[in-house]
Design a protein around this motif. Sequence first.
Motif, mmCIF file in Angstrom:
data_model
loop_
_atom_site.group_PDB
_atom_site.id
_atom_site.type_symbol
_atom_site.label_atom_id
_atom_site.label_comp_id
_atom_site.label_asym_id
_atom_site.label_seq_id
_atom_site.Cartn_x
_atom_site.Cartn_y
_atom_site.Cartn_z
ATOM 1 N N THR A 14 -25.247 -39.518 3.066
ATOM 2 C CA THR A 14 -26.265 -38.749 2.346
ATOM 3 C C THR A 14 -25.795 -37.317 2.123
ATOM 4 O OG1 THR A 14 -28.035 -40.110 3.256
ATOM 5 C CG2 THR A 14 -28.658 -37.941 2.411
ATOM 6 N N ALA A 15 -25.258 -36.689 3.155
ATOM 7 C CA ALA A 15 -24.770 -35.311 3.034
ATOM 8 C C ALA A 15 -23.608 -35.230 2.048
ATOM 9 C CB ALA A 15 -24.357 -34.782 4.405
ATOM 10 N N ALA A 16 -22.678 -36.186 2.121
ATOM 11 C CA ALA A 16 -21.525 -36.177 1.221
ATOM 12 C C ALA A 16 -21.960 -36.376 -0.224
ATOM 13 C CB ALA A 16 -20.533 -37.254 1.637
ATOM 14 N N LEU A 17 -22.923 -37.275 -0.454
ATOM 15 C CA LEU A 17 -23.407 -37.501 -1.816
ATOM 16 C C LEU A 17 -24.131 -36.279 -2.372
ATOM 17 C CD1 LEU A 17 -24.535 -41.228 -1.553
ATOM 18 C CD2 LEU A 17 -22.530 -40.308 -2.757
ATOM 19 N N GLU A 18 -24.831 -35.548 -1.507
ATOM 20 C CA GLU A 18 -25.462 -34.300 -1.948
ATOM 21 C C GLU A 18 -24.402 -33.281 -2.355
ATOM 22 O OE1 GLU A 18 -28.152 -33.034 1.153
ATOM 23 O OE2 GLU A 18 -29.460 -34.767 0.848
ATOM 24 N N ALA A 19 -23.333 -33.194 -1.569
ATOM 25 C CA ALA A 19 -22.241 -32.280 -1.912
ATOM 26 C C ALA A 19 -21.601 -32.692 -3.236
ATOM 27 C CB ALA A 19 -21.201 -32.250 -0.796
ATOM 28 N N LEU A 20 -21.365 -33.984 -3.411
ATOM 29 C CA LEU A 20 -20.790 -34.473 -4.669
ATOM 30 C C LEU A 20 -21.673 -34.133 -5.856
ATOM 31 C CD1 LEU A 20 -19.353 -38.014 -3.904
ATOM 32 C CD2 LEU A 20 -18.112 -36.001 -4.654
ATOM 33 N N SER A 21 -22.977 -34.262 -5.667
ATOM 34 C CA SER A 21 -23.910 -33.941 -6.735
ATOM 35 C C SER A 21 -23.792 -32.469 -7.139
ATOM 36 C CB SER A 21 -25.334 -34.254 -6.274
ATOM 37 O OG SER A 21 -26.263 -33.866 -7.245
ATOM 38 N N LEU A 22 -23.641 -31.613 -6.154
ATOM 39 C CA LEU A 22 -23.495 -30.176 -6.437
ATOM 40 C C LEU A 22 -22.148 -29.849 -7.077
ATOM 41 C CD1 LEU A 22 -25.034 -28.722 -3.157
ATOM 42 C CD2 LEU A 22 -26.044 -28.671 -5.449
ATOM 43 N N LEU A 23 -21.101 -30.543 -6.652
ATOM 44 C CA LEU A 23 -19.752 -30.265 -7.154
ATOM 45 C C LEU A 23 -19.482 -30.918 -8.502
ATOM 46 C CD1 LEU A 23 -17.892 -30.686 -3.772
ATOM 47 C CD2 LEU A 23 -18.140 -28.543 -5.066
#
Length: 169
Positions: A14-23
């Motif tokens: 979940t945290a990694a996907l949130e980061a990907l969404s931002l990047l």
Amino acid sequence: MLAFDGPSGAGKSTAALEALSLLGSRAALVTTDAFATWASPVSWWPELVSGVLEPLAAGRSGSYRRMDWSTGVPRPGARVAVEVPEVLVLEGVSCGRRSVRPLLSLLCWVEGGTEAGRLAAAVARDGEAQRAELRKWQLFERGWFAVDGTRDAAAVRLPGTAGADQPKH
């Protein structure tokens, strides 16, 4: 490179996907779920290094063979290409291991609450049939993290998403 490490069921994905969404398109994700098996929780690392990390560091595309769990038993699956991203996001148990830390821009540890809460989250994700293997995995990772010092090495600690039993800070 940005790594999200922590115990199973904590909320790393979940945290990694949130980061990907931002990047956005500047980032690529590689998850340790593509490599690890019950019998080989962390010893697959050389495949990630030679197939992905070394080629990307040299400015070339990399690739790896994803583990296929569709039958319930892991077996080599499809080859996955990884183009050279601006940010490589690593996610999963052991992705912030000591040997890769000098290469990381940021190591994030995802806490994820109690072992019981994380086990419940992992069983909800992977199915009741995996409960015994997930419990063995928890015992393995407890030892792995203690020896590797992953949590203490993390610059950022996130609470995770393993449920209502999150520790109160």
